[in-house]
Design a protein around this motif. Sequence first.
Motif, mmCIF file in Angstrom:
data_model
loop_
_atom_site.group_PDB
_atom_site.id
_atom_site.type_symbol
_atom_site.label_atom_id
_atom_site.label_comp_id
_atom_site.label_asym_id
_atom_site.label_seq_id
_atom_site.Cartn_x
_atom_site.Cartn_y
_atom_site.Cartn_z
ATOM 1 N N UNK A 334 -20.821 -48.489 -24.132
ATOM 2 C CA UNK A 334 -20.112 -49.624 -24.736
ATOM 3 C C UNK A 334 -21.068 -50.508 -25.534
ATOM 4 N N UNK A 335 -22.251 -50.737 -25.002
ATOM 5 C CA UNK A 335 -23.223 -51.553 -25.732
ATOM 6 C C UNK A 335 -23.587 -50.888 -27.056
ATOM 7 N N UNK A 336 -23.774 -49.579 -27.032
ATOM 8 C CA UNK A 336 -24.121 -48.867 -28.264
ATOM 9 C C UNK A 336 -23.010 -48.930 -29.294
ATOM 10 N N UNK A 337 -21.768 -49.127 -28.840
ATOM 11 C CA UNK A 337 -20.622 -49.164 -29.749
ATOM 12 C C UNK A 337 -20.289 -50.569 -30.238
ATOM 13 N N UNK A 386 -23.677 -36.385 -29.783
ATOM 14 C CA UNK A 386 -22.651 -35.484 -29.302
ATOM 15 C C UNK A 386 -21.281 -36.134 -29.400
ATOM 16 N N UNK A 387 -20.221 -35.422 -29.004
ATOM 17 C CA UNK A 387 -18.864 -35.971 -29.088
ATOM 18 C C UNK A 387 -18.716 -37.263 -28.285
ATOM 19 N N UNK A 388 -17.997 -38.200 -28.858
ATOM 20 C CA UNK A 388 -17.707 -39.476 -28.204
ATOM 21 C C UNK A 388 -16.190 -39.663 -28.171
ATOM 22 N N UNK A 389 -15.665 -39.952 -26.999
ATOM 23 C CA UNK A 389 -14.215 -40.130 -26.844
ATOM 24 C C UNK A 389 -13.710 -41.216 -27.780
ATOM 25 N N UNK A 390 -12.589 -40.915 -28.459
ATOM 26 C CA UNK A 390 -12.005 -41.867 -29.400
ATOM 27 C C UNK A 390 -10.628 -42.352 -28.970
ATOM 28 N N UNK A 391 -9.724 -41.402 -28.623
ATOM 29 C CA UNK A 391 -8.361 -41.807 -28.303
ATOM 30 C C UNK A 391 -7.665 -40.733 -27.478
ATOM 31 N N UNK A 401 -6.869 -35.396 -26.157
ATOM 32 C CA UNK A 401 -8.016 -36.260 -26.426
ATOM 33 C C UNK A 401 -8.591 -35.966 -27.808
ATOM 34 N N UNK A 402 -9.002 -37.023 -28.479
ATOM 35 C CA UNK A 402 -9.693 -36.879 -29.761
ATOM 36 C C UNK A 402 -11.058 -37.545 -29.669
ATOM 37 N N UNK A 403 -11.978 -37.048 -30.518
ATOM 38 C CA UNK A 403 -13.367 -37.473 -30.440
ATOM 39 C C UNK A 403 -13.938 -37.763 -31.822
ATOM 40 N N UNK A 404 -14.931 -38.612 -31.842
ATOM 41 C CA UNK A 404 -15.777 -38.767 -33.027
ATOM 42 C C UNK A 404 -17.053 -37.963 -32.802
ATOM 43 N N UNK A 480 -10.485 -42.631 -19.861
ATOM 44 C CA UNK A 480 -9.478 -43.191 -20.740
ATOM 45 C C UNK A 480 -8.809 -44.420 -20.124
ATOM 46 N N UNK A 481 -8.976 -44.599 -18.803
ATOM 47 C CA UNK A 481 -8.329 -45.729 -18.113
ATOM 48 C C UNK A 481 -9.206 -46.969 -18.176
ATOM 49 N N UNK A 482 -8.601 -48.115 -17.815
ATOM 50 C CA UNK A 482 -9.362 -49.352 -17.679
ATOM 51 C C UNK A 482 -9.239 -49.901 -16.255
#
Length: 485
Positions: A334-337, A386-391, A401-404, A480-482
Amino acid sequence: MMQKRIIFFVLLFTSSVSFAQLKLPALVSDGMVLQRDQPVKIWGWNFSGKKVTVSFNDKTYIAYPGNDKKWFIMLDAMQDGGPYDIQISTEGDTINIKKILFGDVWLCSGQSNMTFAMSKLSEKESDDIARSSNSNIREFQVKQKYSFEPEDNVVGQWREASPDNVLKFSAVAYYMAKNLYEKYQVPIGIVHSSWGGTPAEAWTSPEGLKDFPHYAEQYNYLRDTVNLKTTLEKNDQVNDKSFRIHYQPATLFNAMIHPLIPYTIKGIAWYQGEANTRKAAEYERLLPALIRGWRDNWQQGDIPFLIVQLANFMAPPKRPSEGGWAWIREAQLKVSQTVPNMALVVTIDLGEADDIHPLNKKEVGRRLALAAEGMVYNDKSVVYSGPVYQSMKKESDKIILRFTNTGSGLMAKGGNLNRFAIAGQDKKFVWASAKIEGDRVIVRSDSVADPVAVRYAWASNPEGNNLYNKEGLPASPFRTDDWEK
């Protein structure tokens, strides 16, 4: 006669000391690497208070010490190259600095996995050590020290890479430097300032602690030597081994970072987090405060900051876990984003179950170099993440799941996808099947008819996690959850 000779040499020594008016910081010394393509600061102290003359590259710079006897000048920007000499003089005293190179300077900091020396790889990487001689790769290792007040100097010296010297280099920093040098053929200077076992709050500036009252109060309390002495005596009486002075807030920033701040750098590599794993939610706020404090002090704008995400460690779980170290990895992600000019280096596949200090530092350094190439050197041809979760999207009994950062495509390394878990509204996760379809991953389980959340590699050691892009870089663990921990 002997007594007279002794008196003579004592007088000779003391008189020579009295003429030593100039003092330079340890960083500004023989063999230093200065940052190319930017004006760089040269500084020191002149105890006579008189004019200082700096001669470099057929130019003369003049400085006058302030009331604190400190002076500085800015050298004009230089292209990479060398070696050069600098002469610094004042009335009655001259210092010559030799073998200076201009290249890229990286500050490498953190705890034990950054401290981890090449000597510990003497068997595993013996060939690399034997072939390490390279005067264009140099490390300045900061001697470990703590302080409750900002210091203005450190202890250390510049060393060229060689089979003997490199044994003391940070392994991660060396392999990062080696990869960057091999690609760009530019001198690389490593300023290595780390200390095993230390928490992030110890590396945070006093100003950075302002949003953390418990740390700020602790810092201000222990700055009083009477309070510090009382604390140490009390802990000795009860045999409390948990209290370490160098773990206390701001102590390492003051002693091991603050003195480096005038030195112009290219970027920062940070490998730390193990000591904060029990406070992941706080770490998500503390790490940005640390970064902001360093950047504010350096006054070089948003200095590039590369984070090494913690590797897999401890026994792999047989059932979906509550996360363990996954929470601190999420904080790092999260910090990196959310903080500008950041990159995350994922190492979830490089750890060892029974060793918090995995040996594959060579690949960690390579991935740090990739991150630098892509983000800092702006090489658009480099896939450095590498792949990062997007949505996510729910379709019937499946979650899509989709990734950047998929590079040239997603892949399952070594077989079917592993370490995906799925849950319904009851929040009970079970292992799920997952498959790649183009740039998507489809996740489902016969046990969960109405899924709402997916987690991947969500454990201290998600051994067998194998979602990568085709460039061979692993996906960061994600959820994907919070839901709260």
